[in-house]
Structure formats: structure tokens, C-alpha cells
Design a protein around this motif. Sequence first.
Motif, PDB file in Angstrom:
ATOM      1  N   GLU A  63       8.912  12.092  64.681  1.00 27.92           N
ATOM      2  CA  GLU A  63      10.115  12.642  65.363  1.00 27.92           C
ATOM      3  C   GLU A  63      11.203  11.318  65.356  1.00 27.92           C
ATOM      4  O   GLU A  63      11.271  10.778  65.366  1.00 27.92           O
ATOM      5  N   VAL A  71       6.592  16.072  73.033  1.00 26.19           N
ATOM      6  CA  VAL A  71       6.781  17.553  72.721  1.00 26.19           C
ATOM      7  C   VAL A  71       7.958  17.833  71.945  1.00 26.19           C
ATOM      8  O   VAL A  71       7.449  17.953  70.674  1.00 26.19           O
ATOM      9  N   ASP A  75       6.978  18.845  68.112  1.00 23.85           N
ATOM     10  CA  ASP A  75       7.748  19.680  67.372  1.00 23.85           C
ATOM     11  C   ASP A  75       8.136  19.018  66.240  1.00 23.85           C
ATOM     12  O   ASP A  75       8.187  19.867  64.752  1.00 23.85           O
ATOM     13  N   LEU A 134       3.754  28.368  69.719  1.00 19.07           N
ATOM     14  CA  LEU A 134       4.555  27.639  69.833  1.00 19.07           C
ATOM     15  C   LEU A 134       5.865  27.199  69.213  1.00 19.07           C
ATOM     16  O   LEU A 134       6.473  26.737  70.258  1.00 19.07           O
ATOM     17  N   ARG A 135       6.018  27.247  68.180  1.00 20.05           N
ATOM     18  CA  ARG A 135       7.499  27.573  67.824  1.00 20.05           C
ATOM     19  C   ARG A 135       8.228  28.289  68.656  1.00 20.05           C
ATOM     20  O   ARG A 135       9.444  27.891  69.367  1.00 20.05           O
ATOM     21  N   GLU A 137       8.060  29.051  71.511  1.00 18.90           N
ATOM     22  CA  GLU A 137       8.344  27.998  73.461  1.00 18.90           C
ATOM     23  C   GLU A 137       8.944  26.504  72.920  1.00 18.90           C
ATOM     24  O   GLU A 137       9.926  25.929  73.824  1.00 18.90           O
ATOM     25  N   ILE A 138       8.910  26.009  71.756  1.00 18.05           N
ATOM     26  CA  ILE A 138       9.680  24.964  71.385  1.00 18.05           C
ATOM     27  C   ILE A 138      11.338  24.599  71.688  1.00 18.05           C
ATOM     28  O   ILE A 138      11.803  23.926  71.847  1.00 18.05           O
ATOM     29  N   LEU A 141      12.392  25.192  75.062  1.00 10.56           N
ATOM     30  CA  LEU A 141      12.276  24.041  75.927  1.00 10.56           C
ATOM     31  C   LEU A 141      13.957  23.320  74.902  1.00 10.56           C
ATOM     32  O   LEU A 141      14.711  22.995  75.438  1.00 10.56           O
ATOM     33  N   ALA A 142      14.102  23.342  74.124  1.00 16.29           N
ATOM     34  CA  ALA A 142      15.417  22.374  73.135  1.00 16.29           C
ATOM     35  C   ALA A 142      16.816  23.332  74.020  1.00 16.29           C
ATOM     36  O   ALA A 142      17.507  22.360  74.088  1.00 16.29           O
ATOM     37  N   LEU A 148      14.527  17.956  72.978  1.00 14.56           N
ATOM     38  CA  LEU A 148      13.844  17.445  73.423  1.00 14.56           C
ATOM     39  C   LEU A 148      11.920  15.608  73.937  1.00 14.56           C
ATOM     40  O   LEU A 148      11.491  16.178  74.460  1.00 14.56           O
ATOM     41  N   LEU A 153       4.904  17.449  77.414  1.00 12.88           N
ATOM     42  CA  LEU A 153       3.882  18.425  77.244  1.00 12.88           C
ATOM     43  C   LEU A 153       3.433  20.276  78.144  1.00 12.88           C
ATOM     44  O   LEU A 153       3.419  21.173  77.662  1.00 12.88           O
ATOM     45  N   LEU A 156       5.978  22.772  78.422  1.00 13.19           N
ATOM     46  CA  LEU A 156       5.222  23.688  76.929  1.00 13.19           C
ATOM     47  C   LEU A 156       4.308  24.625  77.285  1.00 13.19           C
ATOM     48  O   LEU A 156       4.778  25.628  76.954  1.00 13.19           O
TER      49      LEU A 156
END
Length: 296
Positions: A63, A71, A75, A134-135, A137-138, A141-142, A148, A153, A156
Motif C-alpha cells: 500500500e 483498507v 485496495d 468491493l471495488r 465501496e473502496i 470511501l476514497a 484510505l 475495515l 468497508l
Amino acid sequence: MSYDAIVLAGGAAQRLGGADKPALSVGGRALLDRVLDACPDARTTVVVGGRRPTSRPVRWTREDPPGGGPVAALDAGLRGTTAELVLVLSADLPFLDRETVRALLDAPGPDGAMLRDPDGRDQPLVAAYRAEPLRREIALLATEHGNLTGLPLRALTSELDLARVTAQPLASFDCDTWDDLAAARARIREHGTVLDQWITAAKNELGLDLDVDVKTLLDLARDAAHGVARPAAPLTTFLVGYAAAQAAATGADPAQAVAEASRKAADLALRWAAEAEADAGTGAADDAATEQNGSG
């Protein structure tokens, strides 16, 4: 259904004094390798964390910036996957097994499935997620938070419609402290599990993918030890393995080859023992006859 796997192997391991947690061993195998063994059929496996030796090939990523939290790490791992279904695991699960992974992958949740431990707590890092939601919601959030980093978690997973899977009690056991690690190491040596744990570890160390009929091999070792001599037990099982490997090299099913070689060796050991018993009986009869003749 085909799937990709993401294993989160970063983190500061503060309760372990900053130790390289994924490299710590339980039963002679690194925690990370034990987790990788639970998902051997993943189409692509992405490990988020620092590079280290692993039992099978994986892709590595981090990351940005490192230490951004689960999170952000998820990602980063997700960017290296293409499957519609993504298995997400932490790297400190010494007792995670393939049956638990399969139960997660097969669960019917609209957005995936998450393991629920025996105490009723959800385990978002033992879960199978549909990649598209999943993509989505990420990304949301971003946009909402600007980045992030540091997000939990639950921010998410609370937005996902996930089935819950309750598996065997130890599947979600993780090693966050030195006491946890000591407990895991002690548990695999318990009488009821030590043989299965050892066989699994040995197969991985030797690069074998084979169902081992432990009872058959132990019965063979017993027959060889009792019918021939105690050192014959390990030598006989070695020869059975060698014979089975030769048979498998010609196209035979490996498990059947082991069973057939074990049967032949066990029959030989029993014949060997029968001869010894017969000879002992003959010798006793001769001694009795000699004594009777002498007394007459």
C-alpha cells in the motif's frame, strides 16, 4: 468458481514488538506459508507486504504509503487481481484450512461471505468478496475521506451484503501476541491433531500433493515392527513410498499406488511373522519330544 487471493502480510505487529509476524513459525512452517496452503488453487495470489521467501509463487505489492492500514492494503492487493471473486486473508492464521476457504467461496451472499468466529464476531480478513462491489465501496470511501489511510475495515464491510459462515473453531485463530503464538505451537502438538499437522507440514516441505492414508501406513509400520524387527518399520514405509513413486511415474494414481504398495508390504510382514511363529512352535515341539525321549 475461479478466484484470486489477497493475503495481508504487512502491519506493525506492535504486540509482538515489531517482529516479522508472517515469518514466525508454527509447526516448523511460517505463518504466511500456512495461509498460502489454504488457498493453493487461487488463480492469482497477491501478498501485500514486504517480500520474503514463500512456499509457492505469489505476486507482491505494498500500500502507498506503507502502514496505511487494512483498507489501504486491501485496495493495493485488489489492484493486482482480475477474478470476479476475491478471497481475502490475514497472514497470521495458523489453523485456516481448505475446507473453510471452500465454504467461504461457495457461500451464497450477494456481495460475498465472511467468517464468523465461535464467539459471534465477524472476521473481515477471513472472507470471500465479490470484486465489483468491493471495488465500488473502496472507491466511495476514497472519495468520501480523501484517502484510505487509517480507515477501519468495518467502514468497508458495513456497506456490503455478506453471508456469514461459521466454520470450525480454530479457523479464525490469529497470532497477535507471543502468548497466541505459544498457544498455537502447543495446540498442534496435541495428541488428537499432531499426526495430521505433521503430515501436512512434511508434504509441504517435500512439495507433495497427496492424500495420505495414515491408518494404513501406521498399520504397516506396526506389522513390520512386530513381525520382523522394530527398525523394519521406518525402512519399510520408506520402501513403500519409493515403490509408490515409481508406480506414479508410470501413470498410476499416487494414492492407489501407496495403498497397493502398503498392502503388499503388510502381507509380506504378516507372512514373515507367521513363519517365525511356526518355527517357534516347531522348536518347542522338538524340545518337548527330546525331553520326553530322554526321560524314557
